[in-house]
Design a protein around this motif. Structure first.
Motif, PDB file in Angstrom:
ATOM      1  N   PHE A 168      34.507  12.733  -0.098  1.00 37.38           N
ATOM      2  CA  PHE A 168      34.858  13.484  -1.324  1.00 37.38           C
ATOM      3  C   PHE A 168      34.842  15.005  -1.068  1.00 37.38           C
ATOM      4  O   PHE A 168      34.481  15.790  -1.935  1.00 37.38           O
TER       5      PHE A 168
ATOM      6  N   TRP B 192      31.689  15.902 -11.988  1.00 36.05           N
ATOM      7  CA  TRP B 192      32.333  16.810 -11.046  1.00 36.05           C
ATOM      8  C   TRP B 192      32.799  18.083 -11.746  1.00 36.05           C
ATOM      9  O   TRP B 192      33.405  18.024 -12.812  1.00 36.05           O
TER      10      TRP B 192
ATOM     11  N   ARG C 133      33.693   8.483  -9.137  1.00 38.31           N
ATOM     12  CA  ARG C 133      34.307   9.033 -10.358  1.00 38.31           C
ATOM     13  C   ARG C 133      33.565   8.566 -11.606  1.00 38.31           C
ATOM     14  O   ARG C 133      33.434   9.311 -12.582  1.00 38.31           O
TER      15      ARG C 133
ATOM     16  N   VAL D  36      38.975  11.037  -0.285  1.00 40.64           N
ATOM     17  CA  VAL D  36      37.828  10.133  -0.376  1.00 40.64           C
ATOM     18  C   VAL D  36      37.010  10.168   0.912  1.00 40.64           C
ATOM     19  O   VAL D  36      35.861  10.596   0.921  1.00 40.64           O
TER      20      VAL D  36
ATOM     21  N   ALA E 264      35.333   5.411  -4.178  1.00 41.97           N
ATOM     22  CA  ALA E 264      35.938   6.439  -5.041  1.00 41.97           C
ATOM     23  C   ALA E 264      35.732   6.094  -6.511  1.00 41.97           C
ATOM     24  O   ALA E 264      35.434   6.970  -7.339  1.00 41.97           O
TER      25      ALA E 264
ATOM     26  N   PHE F 174      37.464  15.345  -6.914  1.00 44.96           N
ATOM     27  CA  PHE F 174      37.937  15.189  -5.532  1.00 44.96           C
ATOM     28  C   PHE F 174      39.258  14.431  -5.493  1.00 44.96           C
ATOM     29  O   PHE F 174      39.563  13.622  -6.372  1.00 44.96           O
TER      30      PHE F 174
END
Length: 580
Positions: free
Chosen positions: A78, A59, A54, A66, A50, A63
């Protein structure tokens, strides 16, 4: 290096430490930093991935979920997030470095073309707008049958930009292979070229597409887009076929990306491997992209920072490289200083899984070294129990990873049966493996390449390495064939070095050489000299065809070979040998 020096290196299990220059320039500071990353992944597996998702992906909708394991082995990563792969590849560069070179392309005739991120962005957007005008929608499948070119990259990016799922088919595949893939994917369009140049020779592409379509089973195709590459005269069917130049003419050079779910199918890649019918391996958007970024991140900087006139890192693909070839590669190609990135991965894994990190991991001739951070690999016995260091067995991946294939397109059950049925809850790639006392992984090839001779398991790779260690041998392939006395017998196929004559005395010498190296049980029962070995275009030897030849069976599919003509030659020589 001399044969004696090579023997000494192999006998001592010599380790090649990264040069001080590469240690200084490595993206992580050494084995302690590598181990810290592995420990982080082990302690908080989902948190590890995760954090990287990120930090590294852009994005549209962040999300929260995970990893969803509720429908294993159809894992979701995600899955409540939204993004666009093309946006991540191109748009992110437009503010900070729009004029940086994105691609340097060298054509068959040596002509070099450079294109910046800004130029590529505009080309992709015009291509994407053209595809939308043809009615191509998110989720539609598009086959790309094009020569190596900047346009091929733009085609993939354009599909990703509008949410279409692309499938790249190698431009040397036959009409039958292309027809199979178009039909299986249910493609609505084929992107191709009039032809391509390879080695100074013109190879038609559009005529091959026409032939594939005429075979039937491709009724889903509504459009064929043709890139004018060679200028050859071709047939264009009105209402279906369109020149790429006409398609993109007057199109806007901006195209709003289509935001898709993280699990949206990005592409389907057909793999024949060395056995069976080609499989349409389906990869997701976010998971595949994440792993691609993490592996550009720990490798390309070494190339980008230095003059490309001298080699910095050298790598291998296809067959696991044997130790003798590794040492030759290290000394003769790398000048004794370039790290060799000898990796293990598959089309299905979507990313490098076991690999040395240049400047960090000490290498050993013939070993893929250790797992990539965040990859949990193990070697297990027939019952699925972990084998102690120093032992061998079956390679497995314990936990799902973001870049993994999601399924075989249109055949979920085949996906389960092929990869998830042998060891419950773990991914089994079908490879045998040994792990030494340092925890380094040594790939032994496909499990179906493990021969059972008089009750003894013998790896084809071990016998092949023994053969290649002989100064007369350039390359070898070994298979097990049925034998009434021993269950299986070892059949060897050997390509000799230039200037070496193959005769009965050399056959006897090579058989004895293997027996002296590995023991009498590993002595090939038959040995055939051949000018080449049947290989896929990714360099994998098609051992199933050699086994068919050895057991005088009808030959399987040869359409994915790079050198299909060699098969009949080998079959004839094997037949001659069996009659003596």
């Amino acid at each position: 290096m001399s044969s004696a020096e090579i023997e000494s290196v192999l006998h001592e299990n010599r380790v090649f430490e990264p040069s001080p220059e590469f240690v200084k320039q490595a993206n992580i500071s050494g084995m302690s930093a590598y181990q810290a990353m592995c420990d982080e992944a082990e302690q908080d597996y989902e948190g590890f991935w995760a954090r990287h998702a990120r930090d590294n992906l852009l994005w549209q909708k962040p999300f929260k979920n995970v990893l969803d394991e509720s429908d294993a082995p159809f894992f979701k990563w995600f899955d409540d997030g939204e993004l666009n792969v093309s946006y991540n590849c191109l748009d992110r560069h437009l503010n900070g470095q729009p004029n940086k070179i994105a691609i340097i392309f060298e054509a068959d005739d040596g002509k070099i073309t450079k294109i910046t991120y800004k130029q590529l962005f505009h080309k992709v957007c015009q291509f994407a707008n053209g595809l939308k005008d043809l009615g191509i929608k998110p989720g539609d499948r598009v086959v790309i049958y094009m020569p190596m070119s900047i346009e091929a990259v733009a085609a993939m990016q354009a599909c990703a930009r509008i949410g279409a799922t692309h499938s790249v088919v190698f431009g040397g595949f036959s009409a039958k292979s292309l027809q199979d893939r178009i039909g299986d994917a249910g493609a609505v369009a084929v992107l191709t070229a009039d032809g391509q140049m390879r080695g100074g020779k013109e190879i038609p592409l559009k005529p091959t597409v026409d032939e594939a379509i005429s075979m039937g089973g491709c009724g889903s195709v509504k459009n064929i887009v043709v890139y004018k590459r060679t200028g050859s005269e071709i047939n264009m069917q009105e209402g279906r076929d369109v020149w790429l130049s006409d398609l993109v003419q007057n199109q806007p050079d901006a195209c709003e990306p289509t935001w898709v779910k993280a699990e949206h199918p990005l592409f389907i890649l057909y793999t024949s491997g060395s056995t069976g019918k080609p499989k349409g391996v389906q990869h997701s958007s976010a998971g595949y992209l994440l792993h691609a970024i993490l592996t550009m991140k720990w490798g390309d900087e070494h190339v980008d920072k230095h003059d490309l006139s001298s080699l910095r890192v050298i790598g291998t693909v296809g067959e696991p490289i044997n130790p003798e070839a590794w040492i030759w590669y290290h000394e003769k190609i790398g000048g004794g200083s370039c790290p060799i990135v000898d990796t293990w991965w598959q089309t299905e894994t979507g990313a490098i899984m076991i690999t040395p990190l240049p400047g960090v991991i000490a290498t050993k001739p013939g070993s893929a070294t250790v797992p990539f951070p965040g990859v949990s690999a193990d070697v297990v016995d027939d019952e699925g129990q972990s084998v102690p260091l120093g032992g061998g067995g079956f390679l497995v991946i314990n936990d799902p990873w973001p870049a993994m294939a999601r399924t075989i397109y249109g055949d979920d059950q085949r996906y389960v049966d092929t990869y998830w049925s042998r060891f419950e809850g773990r991914y089994f790639p079908g490879d045998g493996c040994k792990r030494d006392e340092d925890g380094y992984f040594w790939l032994l090839g496909r499990v179906d390449d493990i021969m059972l001779v008089s009750g003894h398991n013998i790896s084809t790779t071990e016998v092949e390495s023994a053969l290649v260690s002989h100064p007369s041998v350039a390359e070898s392939a070994v298979v097990g064939r049925k034998d009434e006395l021993t269950g299986q017998a070892i059949a060897a196929f050997v390509t000799l070095r230039g200037g070496v004559k193959g005769d009965e005395s050399l056959i006897a010498e090579l058989r004895d050489h293997v027996a002296n190296t590995l023991g009498p049980i590993a002595k090939p029962k038959s040995l055939v000299f051949t000018n080449d070995l049947p290989k896929t275009r990714s360099g994998k030897i098609m051992r199933r065809l050699l086994q068919d030849i050895s057991e005088d069976r009808q030959l399987g599919d040869v359409t994915t070979l790079a050198n299909a003509d060699i098969v009949s030659e080998i079959a004839e020589k094997a037949k001659e040998g069996s009659q003596k």
